[in-house]
Design a protein around this motif. Structure first.
Motif, PDB file in Angstrom:
ATOM      1  N   CYS A 141       0.822  -1.233   0.000  1.00 40.98           N
ATOM      2  CA  CYS A 141       0.000   0.000   0.000  1.00 40.98           C
ATOM      3  C   CYS A 141       0.846   1.269   0.000  1.00 40.98           C
ATOM      4  O   CYS A 141       0.398   2.315  -0.444  1.00 40.98           O
ATOM      5  CB  CYS A 141      -0.977  -0.014   1.175  1.00 40.98           C
ATOM      6  SG  CYS A 141      -0.305   0.621   2.737  1.00 40.98           S
ATOM      7  N   ARG A 142       2.034   1.198   0.525  1.00 38.02           N
ATOM      8  CA  ARG A 142       2.994   2.313   0.599  1.00 38.02           C
ATOM      9  C   ARG A 142       2.589   3.391   1.604  1.00 38.02           C
ATOM     10  O   ARG A 142       3.219   4.443   1.694  1.00 38.02           O
ATOM     11  CB  ARG A 142       3.207   2.974  -0.774  1.00 38.02           C
ATOM     12  CG  ARG A 142       3.502   1.966  -1.856  1.00 38.02           C
ATOM     13  CD  ARG A 142       3.629   2.607  -3.210  1.00 38.02           C
ATOM     14  NE  ARG A 142       3.653   1.577  -4.247  1.00 38.02           N
ATOM     15  CZ  ARG A 142       4.223   1.713  -5.424  1.00 38.02           C
ATOM     16  NH1 ARG A 142       4.827   2.839  -5.742  1.00 38.02           N
ATOM     17  NH2 ARG A 142       4.201   0.743  -6.298  1.00 38.02           N
ATOM     18  N   CYS A 183       0.709   2.526   4.945  1.00 36.03           N
ATOM     19  CA  CYS A 183       0.528   2.099   6.339  1.00 36.03           C
ATOM     20  C   CYS A 183       1.854   2.256   7.096  1.00 36.03           C
ATOM     21  O   CYS A 183       2.906   2.502   6.509  1.00 36.03           O
ATOM     22  CB  CYS A 183       0.027   0.651   6.399  1.00 36.03           C
ATOM     23  SG  CYS A 183       1.275  -0.586   5.969  1.00 36.03           S
ATOM     24  N   CYS A 217       2.880  -5.213   5.487  1.00 40.38           N
ATOM     25  CA  CYS A 217       1.845  -4.234   5.108  1.00 40.38           C
ATOM     26  C   CYS A 217       0.492  -4.701   5.654  1.00 40.38           C
ATOM     27  O   CYS A 217       0.134  -5.870   5.562  1.00 40.38           O
ATOM     28  CB  CYS A 217       1.789  -4.110   3.587  1.00 40.38           C
ATOM     29  SG  CYS A 217       0.445  -3.054   2.994  1.00 40.38           S
ATOM     30  N   THR A 218      -0.255  -3.730   6.229  1.00 40.13           N
ATOM     31  CA  THR A 218      -1.536  -4.096   6.857  1.00 40.13           C
ATOM     32  C   THR A 218      -2.731  -3.606   6.049  1.00 40.13           C
ATOM     33  O   THR A 218      -3.863  -3.648   6.520  1.00 40.13           O
ATOM     34  CB  THR A 218      -1.614  -3.467   8.264  1.00 40.13           C
ATOM     35  OG1 THR A 218      -1.370  -2.071   8.159  1.00 40.13           O
ATOM     36  CG2 THR A 218      -0.594  -4.103   9.197  1.00 40.13           C
TER      37      THR A 218
HETATM   38 ZN   LIG Z   1       1.239  -0.956   3.629  1.00 37.42          ZN
END
Ligand SMILES: [Zn+2]
Ligand SMILES: [Zn+2]
Length: 347
Positions: free
Chosen positions: A94-95, A97, A108-109
């Protein structure tokens, strides 16, 4: 879009066969590269056989990818045509979180990293992996392979290498620490080499003494058979860190008993069934049980640079693409020392 040759699985039970797949056009931030070598990871086999959940077929596995850049997008700043590059287990995240911002994209969440194969990219298309002639990946998820590391040897570093490097760093393996590696396979042999290069005392815990000569040659200081009950008596309380690379169930209580006060047992293999653990061995010496999954992009680059500097290379057997199915059979029989690498340039 461009069409490239590949080897894909069409079901959980059929052998992989030669096919063609399409790769997206090179976007402004994309790097396109010819894949020269792709390592075979146990995850490939688990995924192809649908042992880790439903799979959309056809699926091209492969997340240990090394090659040479053929085209870059207009905004790309980190790479140029002709660069030696690699891609590991994920091609996007997602870049935004906290984990992505901290450079730990593997955790990544939101909702999670995009796997190099079997994931869904930003274009909505299923991602396809490295058993193929070429790939297009956002530059932020591409690694630089140092000149001194041959491309065939670089491939397994991108999953097997970082899977062991990251926990060794996280739990501060180095001079004065005692590290045990459980299992001497594709993952374990990298653990031995990396822990040794970091200056730790390294012990291999393997089912038998069959590979003892290899283990000592790869950098282990000691080597014990876990089939011998005396091993668990003799080594009780010995280790600061134990990395378990075995993906079958083990007797956790026995292994936790090998940890020193404040020691940590880290799972990097992924058994399919639950494992049992008594609380008392943890409580009585403030020991920890943890897990670790690959590493972020920055740490993967650090690992590649570390391997270049310390001359750490995986032990590999390079195979032709039409040998993939046989290689799978041999891996399931633990008949590989220690990683198969596909010569993908000939696909
Ligand atoms: Zn993320
Ligand atoms: Zn892998």
């Amino acid at each position: 879009m461009s069409t490239v040759s590949a080897y894909s699985a069409t079901s959980a039970t059929e052998p992989l066969t030669e096919t063609t797949i399409t790769r997206r056009d090179v976007g402004p931030h994309d790097v396109a590269f010819d894949i020269h070598f792709a390592g075979i990871c146990h995850s490939d086999i688990h995924t192809v056989k649908a042992e880790w959940g439903d799979v959309r077929y056809p699926l091209v596995p492969g997340h240990e990818i090394a090659g040479i850049v053929t085209e870059i997008g207009s905004e790309v700043s980190k790479f140029k045509v002709g660069d030696r590059v690699g891609v590991g287990c994920f091609v996007d995240s997602c870049r935004e979180c906290a984990q992505c911002r901290a450079g730990e994209e593997q955790y990544c969440t939101n909702p999670g990293m995009v796997g190099t194969y079997g994931g869904v990219g930003r274009d909505g298309e299923l991602t396809q992996g490295g058993y193929s002639g070429a790939i297009v990946v956002d530059e932020n998820y591409v690694l630089n392979i140092p000149d001194s590391v041959p491309l065939d040897a670089a491939a397994p570093l991108l999953c097997a290498g970082i899977t062991l490097y990251s926990p060794l760093r996280h739990w501060n393996a180095g001079p004065g620490t005692s590290v045990a590696v459980v299992g001497l396979g594709g993952l374990g042999h990298m653990g031995v080499k990396l822990a040794h290069a970091m200056g730790a005392k390294v012990t291999v815990l393997s089912q038998s003494l069959k590979k003892i000569e290899d283990g000592l040659r790869l950098g282990a200081d000691e080597y014990y058979a876990t089939s011998d009950p005396d091993t668990f008596t003799k080594l009780a309380g010995s280790f600061d860190l134990i990395l378990n690379t075995v993906s079958a169930n083990i007797g956790l209580d026995s292994y936790v008993g090998l940890l020193d006060v404040d020691g940590t047992l880290v799972e990097v293999g992924i058994p399919e069934r639950p494992m049992q653990l008594m609380a008392y061995p943890l409580v009585s010496k403030r020991r920890s049980l943890s897990g670790s999954m690959i590493g972020g992009i920055a740490e993967t680059q650090e690992m590649l640079d570390f391997c270049a500097e310390h001359d750490v290379r995986p032990e590999i057997e390079v195979i032709a693409p039409d040998y993939i199915n046989e290689a799978y059979e041999r891996m399931l029989a633990s008949d590989v020392r220690y990683r198969f690498v596909i010569d993908t340039a000939t696909i």
